[in-house]
Design an enzyme around this catalytic site. Sequence first.
Site, PDB file in Angstrom:
ATOM      1  N   TYR A 100     -32.786  -5.938 -18.088  1.00 39.34           N
ATOM      2  CA  TYR A 100     -32.617  -6.655 -19.348  1.00 39.34           C
ATOM      3  C   TYR A 100     -33.994  -6.955 -19.951  1.00 39.34           C
ATOM      4  CZ  TYR A 100     -27.784  -6.861 -17.830  1.00 39.34           C
ATOM      5  OH  TYR A 100     -26.527  -6.501 -17.427  1.00 39.34           O
ATOM      6  N   ARG A 155     -19.873 -10.038  -5.420  1.00 35.07           N
ATOM      7  CA  ARG A 155     -18.564  -9.419  -5.181  1.00 35.07           C
ATOM      8  C   ARG A 155     -17.799 -10.027  -3.994  1.00 35.07           C
ATOM      9  NH1 ARG A 155     -20.737  -3.453  -4.785  1.00 35.07           N
ATOM     10  NH2 ARG A 155     -22.471  -4.665  -3.919  1.00 35.07           N
ATOM     11  N   GLU A 172       5.720   2.104  10.933  1.00 33.43           N
ATOM     12  CA  GLU A 172       4.553   2.977  10.778  1.00 33.43           C
ATOM     13  C   GLU A 172       4.510   3.906  11.981  1.00 33.43           C
ATOM     14  OE1 GLU A 172       1.865   5.261  10.092  1.00 33.43           O
ATOM     15  OE2 GLU A 172       2.058   3.803   8.459  1.00 33.43           O
ATOM     16  N   ALA A 198      10.599   5.932   9.924  1.00 33.79           N
ATOM     17  CA  ALA A 198      11.799   5.297   9.366  1.00 33.79           C
ATOM     18  C   ALA A 198      12.616   6.353   8.630  1.00 33.79           C
ATOM     19  CB  ALA A 198      11.402   4.182   8.417  1.00 33.79           C
TER      20      ALA A 198
END
Length: 646
Positions: free
Chosen positions: A177, A323, A416, A459
């Site tokens: 800047y 962050r 899973e 599944a």
Amino acid sequence: MSEQFTKLLSPGKIGSLELKNRIVKAPQSTGLSNRDGTVSERLVRHYKEIARGGTGLIIVEYTYIDNEASKSAYCQLGISDNEHIAGLSWLVSSIHDEGAKAGIQIEHCGRQKFLGTPPIKAPSRIPWPTLYEQTGNVPEELTIEEIKQIVEDFGDAARRAKIAGFDLVEIHAAHGYLITNFLSPHTNKRTDLYGGTLENRMRFLLEVIRNVKAKVGEEFPITMRINGTDYEPDGITIEESIEVCKQAEQLGICAFHVSGGDHHMMNYQVSPMTVPKGPNVWAAEAIKRTASVPIIASGSITTPQFAEEILQDKNVDFVSLGRPLLADPSFPLKAKEGRPEDIIPCIRCNDGCMERTFFNYQSIRCSVNPNTGREGELPITPASAPKNIVVVGGGPAGMEAARVSALRGHKVTLFEKGKVGGALPASSVTPFKADIRTLENYFSAQIEKLKIKIVHEEATLNTIKAGDFDAAVIAVGKIPKPVHIKGMNPSKTIYGIDVLSQKEKTGQNVVIVGGGMTGVETALFLADQGRNVTIIEQSKDILNDDLITFKMSYREFLTQKGIAIYTSSEIKEVNETEITIINRSGKEQILTADTVVIATGYAANIDLSRQLQEQTDLKVFPIGDGKRPGKIYDAIHDGYVTGLRI
């Protein structure tokens, strides 16, 4: 209090300001303010949430100091007018109410004006490359009179901050800047008293400091954000930054907040997971050797363990988190309570906080925290009627849906067939994406703590029918799109995701079809194993739709590893040992290939969802890649919102 993080959680002092711990919220533009720069309710909710999480000092985002040319971004917070003071005072009170101290950063954007609108003012007519490519705009060179006015504007902005009740003001002299434009010979080509020697290039900054100090008083804490270096070939060096800090300290700056890079060298300013953590800590350590005031280290300090290590070993005084506090505002509180495994980890993807938001005129979000930017809108509340829920797929979408559903009081069973994590293990197989493993670890810890039942089998329609479930969340992931090429032998053709998940092995000479992120990561992974790798991409360039900060790193990696790339090309034919490629002009070339790897994109796997919708009365929620292929951001946001809806 946890004994793991004794230095991180110990009190500290910046000037006369006493802080309860060594954690500083680094300023980040959020786009949550009103268009005129005034404080909005959304902004207040955002910072109140961060303050509630236990941060010692919150330096709210950069604020523009005048109504001429200092505003950088859409919906940026302003401090250019006395009418901003009322809202800023509200913001300060909201932060103080939660037990944190409040600072504010003041800045002039200089040549880095995201808005792209004239006037753009800088020390010299050296454009920011990205803006020039987009608009063709070149900055106007500041006159001496304009420089003097901006100096006054910085001081007036600091005075407004003090009136509003802020505990501290930070002068932004980093990241490309205006003040950096003066300091760096890369952007300062002036021949008058503001250019040339370091003494002249720092003159503007020193005048700003004097004006600010004169208008807020000697005892009011003023800090400065400074680059160790901007990493430009002809930019400011660490030796020069050390000298600048010496001069600034003599004028009363009471702490240096050390960073690096500019928007042209963003890998160092907002480093993605492809860059080692803490890339600018070395500069903070170097400046500390000659400074007698506190030093704030910053940049990719993503865990309390790493923060503690820096404070203990690098002789710095504070760490700033940007962050990581978007990913989990309660980072400090969870560290204090001795449960770092519950901290939602920042994976440095730069997707929610930059790529799909800030770079696209939207307010800040976060890939791993759907509440960021929407604080107070999406609370996890108890379900009115607890249900028996099946979640199919243990990737990020399925795990997030399972986590939120369990927190709401539902009984959850997670199917899973492989290792919990879905595509995350394959995504993190390369060393430069190790941050993703922290997300795997976080989800595994939450699934275990919530006692969610995991069934390690596939599944099917029948197993779900037999489970007496009330609702089914289908997060089965994506499947690779097939490619049909003349002569291609299925036995020597595999998919990139299977290479990364190490389900398939390749020959020595590998051709990868597709230059997106999967193709490039597969190429880098195989090159590390000593394979000869070539990428074929139909478009004019690789990584067309992928993240800007990742592109910077990936291009560097590809060059280092000598990976051949053919763009505007496709495979015409494949035989046992060779492939023929053809480019858009019709030129053909023959390449040696033992293996062809397909990385041309994905499609949603919708079979199970469709079967359940057609053959059962269950309420079915296809989510994540099971609905539409996307990134981690899409998976987690989809899983979170779905968990709230059931």
